[in-house]
Design a protein around this motif. Sequence first.
Motif, PDB file in Angstrom:
ATOM      1  N   GLN A 102      23.628  65.748 -38.280  1.00  0.00           N
ATOM      2  CA  GLN A 102      23.062  65.121 -39.237  1.00  0.00           C
ATOM      3  C   GLN A 102      23.230  65.751 -40.749  1.00  0.00           C
ATOM      4  N   GLU A 144      31.378  58.311 -33.678  1.00  0.00           N
ATOM      5  CA  GLU A 144      30.559  57.369 -34.704  1.00  0.00           C
ATOM      6  C   GLU A 144      30.051  57.835 -35.688  1.00  0.00           C
ATOM      7  N   GLN A 158      27.569  57.605 -39.049  1.00  0.00           N
ATOM      8  CA  GLN A 158      26.659  56.639 -39.609  1.00  0.00           C
ATOM      9  C   GLN A 158      26.899  56.676 -41.059  1.00  0.00           C
ATOM     10  N   ASN A 177      25.926  54.661 -44.761  1.00  0.00           N
ATOM     11  CA  ASN A 177      25.200  53.710 -45.485  1.00  0.00           C
ATOM     12  C   ASN A 177      25.622  53.720 -46.854  1.00  0.00           C
ATOM     13  N   ARG A 225      26.015  59.733 -43.308  1.00  0.00           N
ATOM     14  CA  ARG A 225      24.563  60.369 -43.079  1.00  0.00           C
ATOM     15  C   ARG A 225      24.494  61.378 -41.919  1.00  0.00           C
ATOM     16  N   GLN A 226      25.196  60.871 -40.762  1.00  0.00           N
ATOM     17  CA  GLN A 226      25.403  61.446 -39.525  1.00  0.00           C
ATOM     18  C   GLN A 226      26.651  61.065 -38.684  1.00  0.00           C
ATOM     19  N   PHE A 227      27.067  61.914 -37.942  1.00  0.00           N
ATOM     20  CA  PHE A 227      28.132  61.634 -36.970  1.00  0.00           C
ATOM     21  C   PHE A 227      27.979  62.265 -35.636  1.00  0.00           C
TER      22      PHE A 227
END
Length: 122
Positions: free
Chosen positions: A23, A59, A61, A63, A68-70
Amino acid sequence: KENIMDVVKPKDKDSIIIACATQVAPQHISLMESADKNTQKEFILDLNFALNQFLVDFELQVNQDILRQFVITEQIFEDGLTKDMLYRTLKRVFKSKLHCIWLIDKKFGSLPAPSNQNDMFI
């Protein structure tokens, strides 16, 4: 030592999955948000290209063009599971994570030295 990776053996599957989720810290999200839209979009594209070269599954994330996160994963099938393959895969997943961190730092600049090594990413 302070990095966590999961090694999972899914039920009724002939493989193991190695995964690492990260995160992005709020401080780095702020740096990304303060960048112009073109820089934000270019970064996400560069990150996709870079991770693809590691031959791992990932993947992101994202936004509003802000990471935001991977999550980085790799699968090893039982017929190819050796000690050598396990360690090579652990290293590839970890180096993929490091590459993401370095790209954030390169594109958006550094924060002042953290008081705790885990401040950069949570």
